[in-house]
Design a protein around this motif. Structure first.
Motif, PDB file in Angstrom:
ATOM      1  N   PRO A   7      47.042  38.762 -45.392  1.00 57.20           N
ATOM      2  CA  PRO A   7      47.259  36.992 -46.631  1.00 57.20           C
ATOM      3  C   PRO A   7      48.990  37.234 -47.326  1.00 57.20           C
ATOM      4  O   PRO A   7      48.872  37.792 -48.418  1.00 57.20           O
ATOM      5  CB  PRO A   7      46.113  37.002 -47.331  1.00 57.20           C
ATOM      6  N   LEU A   8      49.510  36.077 -47.785  1.00 54.59           N
ATOM      7  CA  LEU A   8      50.316  35.740 -48.384  1.00 54.59           C
ATOM      8  C   LEU A   8      50.342  36.033 -50.169  1.00 54.59           C
ATOM      9  O   LEU A   8      50.867  36.649 -50.593  1.00 54.59           O
ATOM     10  CB  LEU A   8      50.663  34.799 -48.444  1.00 54.59           C
ATOM     11  N   ASP A   9      48.449  35.679 -49.767  1.00 54.24           N
ATOM     12  CA  ASP A   9      48.392  36.255 -51.753  1.00 54.24           C
ATOM     13  C   ASP A   9      47.794  38.018 -51.701  1.00 54.24           C
ATOM     14  O   ASP A   9      46.740  37.509 -52.506  1.00 54.24           O
ATOM     15  CB  ASP A   9      47.607  35.020 -51.708  1.00 54.24           C
ATOM     16  N   HIS A  38      53.118  34.419 -33.603  1.00 56.39           N
ATOM     17  CA  HIS A  38      54.248  34.570 -34.147  1.00 56.39           C
ATOM     18  C   HIS A  38      54.584  35.953 -34.528  1.00 56.39           C
ATOM     19  O   HIS A  38      53.384  36.687 -35.474  1.00 56.39           O
ATOM     20  CB  HIS A  38      55.145  33.421 -34.330  1.00 56.39           C
ATOM     21  N   GLY A  39      55.567  36.126 -35.107  1.00 56.60           N
ATOM     22  CA  GLY A  39      55.890  37.753 -36.030  1.00 56.60           C
ATOM     23  C   GLY A  39      55.890  36.761 -37.680  1.00 56.60           C
ATOM     24  O   GLY A  39      56.993  38.224 -37.581  1.00 56.60           O
ATOM     25  N   HIS A  40      55.542  36.448 -37.857  1.00 58.18           N
ATOM     26  CA  HIS A  40      55.294  36.389 -39.208  1.00 58.18           C
ATOM     27  C   HIS A  40      54.539  37.580 -40.034  1.00 58.18           C
ATOM     28  O   HIS A  40      53.117  37.671 -39.208  1.00 58.18           O
ATOM     29  CB  HIS A  40      54.909  34.580 -40.152  1.00 58.18           C
ATOM     30  N   ARG A  41      54.679  38.101 -40.835  1.00 62.03           N
ATOM     31  CA  ARG A  41      53.242  39.004 -41.717  1.00 62.03           C
ATOM     32  C   ARG A  41      52.025  38.617 -41.295  1.00 62.03           C
ATOM     33  O   ARG A  41      51.154  39.302 -41.894  1.00 62.03           O
ATOM     34  CB  ARG A  41      53.687  40.134 -42.849  1.00 62.03           C
ATOM     35  N   ASP A  42      52.007  37.313 -42.588  1.00 60.21           N
ATOM     36  CA  ASP A  42      50.730  36.360 -42.124  1.00 60.21           C
ATOM     37  C   ASP A  42      50.117  36.473 -41.349  1.00 60.21           C
ATOM     38  O   ASP A  42      49.366  35.580 -40.662  1.00 60.21           O
ATOM     39  CB  ASP A  42      50.731  35.286 -43.360  1.00 60.21           C
ATOM     40  N   HIS A  43      51.079  36.614 -39.577  1.00 61.77           N
ATOM     41  CA  HIS A  43      49.890  36.501 -38.242  1.00 61.77           C
ATOM     42  C   HIS A  43      50.034  38.158 -37.843  1.00 61.77           C
ATOM     43  O   HIS A  43      48.935  37.905 -36.748  1.00 61.77           O
ATOM     44  CB  HIS A  43      50.932  35.859 -37.441  1.00 61.77           C
ATOM     45  N   TRP A  44      50.355  39.055 -37.968  1.00 60.33           N
ATOM     46  CA  TRP A  44      49.859  40.362 -37.911  1.00 60.33           C
ATOM     47  C   TRP A  44      50.638  41.454 -39.376  1.00 60.33           C
ATOM     48  O   TRP A  44      49.765  43.274 -38.516  1.00 60.33           O
ATOM     49  CB  TRP A  44      51.500  40.780 -36.354  1.00 60.33           C
TER      50      TRP A  44
END
Ligand SMILES: [Zn+2]
Ligand SMILES: [Zn+2]
Length: 390
Positions: A7-9, A38-44
């Motif tokens: 999570p971003l937070d 997709h490759g955003h950190r909030d998804h992997w």
């Protein structure tokens, strides 16, 4: 499992905990795969914490870009895909039939997923928007929506970030904005954006070319652009005369230290050298990060320079973003923001929801889920960790 992000937070990876799902920490036959939209950190971001035998599915370009970036980015991770998502091509994992839909998003190679099992149908929006360079993908989805969807998981990143009837500028609007700034700049134009925001790099490249300038990228951005594998994405190779590679001093040291200096041999014909920076400054647009300032300073290439911040302005509050802005102020370099969101506006989300008409719509990926019931039909609010029967 659809995505397993940090999570971003979240405070940091070490302290972030995994959701309670069988198969993440110890093998379980019930967990067949993790699909990375997709490759955003909030998804992997949490995947490095799970046991390594879980098969992963993602787009081939996502896999390649993550591998390229992992050699440069602190905390970067290369994930190995057992399955590749291909837009429109059905695939099966156990009882699940999955159709990936390539979508418009600030992350490259991003997918929404249509999933069927046991006679029930689910649609996962992933992260998406309609105002980027691939907005036609969104229009196609709205024109030909998947039918008979029982549950739709829809992102709502924009809720609370702008008024519910407001729209974001498009990447095309941004291209015009960049073009004007580049034409007004006598020296080097420095654009601070993520090299992995490929849409934005294309926007900047197009504006640079129209302004008669060359886009200058570092080794990291060069590797990421090459990893896209798309012939239509500008990159430092033959056929792209307006792209050149500049390797900052500290990056050169890093490449040697990490034993990957030969990686950049292939850019030999497209390099720009420190002693050329000053003379060519007025004909360059550089994909820029604050620590590259010392190279330009050393090369005496900052006369008439301008910095354009082209990412979320929340990153200016502290850390490297705040330091860059302060550095520009000290040096008298004009600094401004030119950016648009990677996520759909509320009017576009409404178009998507009313095209798909799910029996139940569950908000995800949002800080504004309590607004969902007043904006969309058939909303069910679900708590984290709560199991829902489809
Ligand atoms: Zn994303
Ligand atoms: Zn996201």
């Amino acid at each position: 499992m659809l995505d397993l992000g940090l999570p971003l937070d979240a405070p940091d990876l070490a302290r972030a905990s995994l959701p309670e799902i069988d198969g993440l920490e110890a093998p379980s036959a019930s967990l067949l795969a993790i699909i990375v939209s997709h490759g955003h950190r909030d998804h992997w971001g949490l995947i490095p914490k799970v046991q390594a035998t879980i098969p992963l599915a993602m787009g081939a370009a996502t896999e390649a870009i993550m591998a390229a970036a992992s050699r440069f980015v602190p905390g970067g991770v290369a994930l190995n895909a057992a399955y590749h998502l291909v837009s429109g091509k059905p695939m099966s994992i156990g009882p699940f039939k999955i159709i990936p839909h390539l979508v418009d998003h600030s992350g490259f190679d991003a997918y929404a997923l249509e999933i069927e099992a046991g006679g029930k149908r689910l649609f996962y929006s992933g992260d998406l928007r309609a105002h980027g360079r691939k907005g036609s993908l969104f229009e196609r989805l709205v024109r030909n929506p998947p039918e008979n969807i029982d549950i739709m998981l829809m992102e709502g990143s924009s809720l609370g970030r702008l008024a519910n009837d407001q729209r974001f500028p498009s990447e095309t609007d941004l291209e015009e904005g960049f073009l004007r700034r580049f034409e007004e700049t006598s020296g080097i134009a420095l654009v601070a954006c993520s090299a992995q925001n490929i849409d934005r790099v294309v926007t900047i490249y197009r504006a640079a070319k129209r302004a008669g300038r060359t886009l200058l990228v570092d080794a990291y951005a060069a590797e990421v652009l090459s990893a896209t594998g798309y012939a239509t994405i500008p990159k430092p190779e033959h056929g792209w005369p307006n792209v050149a590679v500049y390797i900052p001093q500290s990056q050169r040291v890093q490449l040697v230290k990490n034993g990957i200096a030969p990686l950049v041999d292939k850019y030999r014909d497209f390099r720009l050298w420190p002693e050329q920076l000053r003379d060519k400054a007025g004909r360059l647009v550089m994909l820029f990060r604050g620590w590259m300032m010392q190279d330009l300073d050393r090369a005496d290439a900052l006369a008439g320079a301008r910095v354009i911040w082209s990412q979320w302005d929340g990153y200016l509050a502290d850390g490297a973003g705040a330091r860059l802005r302060a550095d520009c102020e000290r040096r008298g370099i004009p600094f401004e923001t030119l950016h648009t969101s990677g996520h759909a506006s509320v009017p576009d989300l409404k178009r998507l929801a009313s095209a798909i008409r799910p029996c139940r719509l569950i908000p995800i990926h949002t800080f504004g889920r309590n607004q969902f019931p007043s904006l969309f039909d058939n909303v069910t609010l679900a708590e984290d960790g709560e199991w829902i029967d489809v």
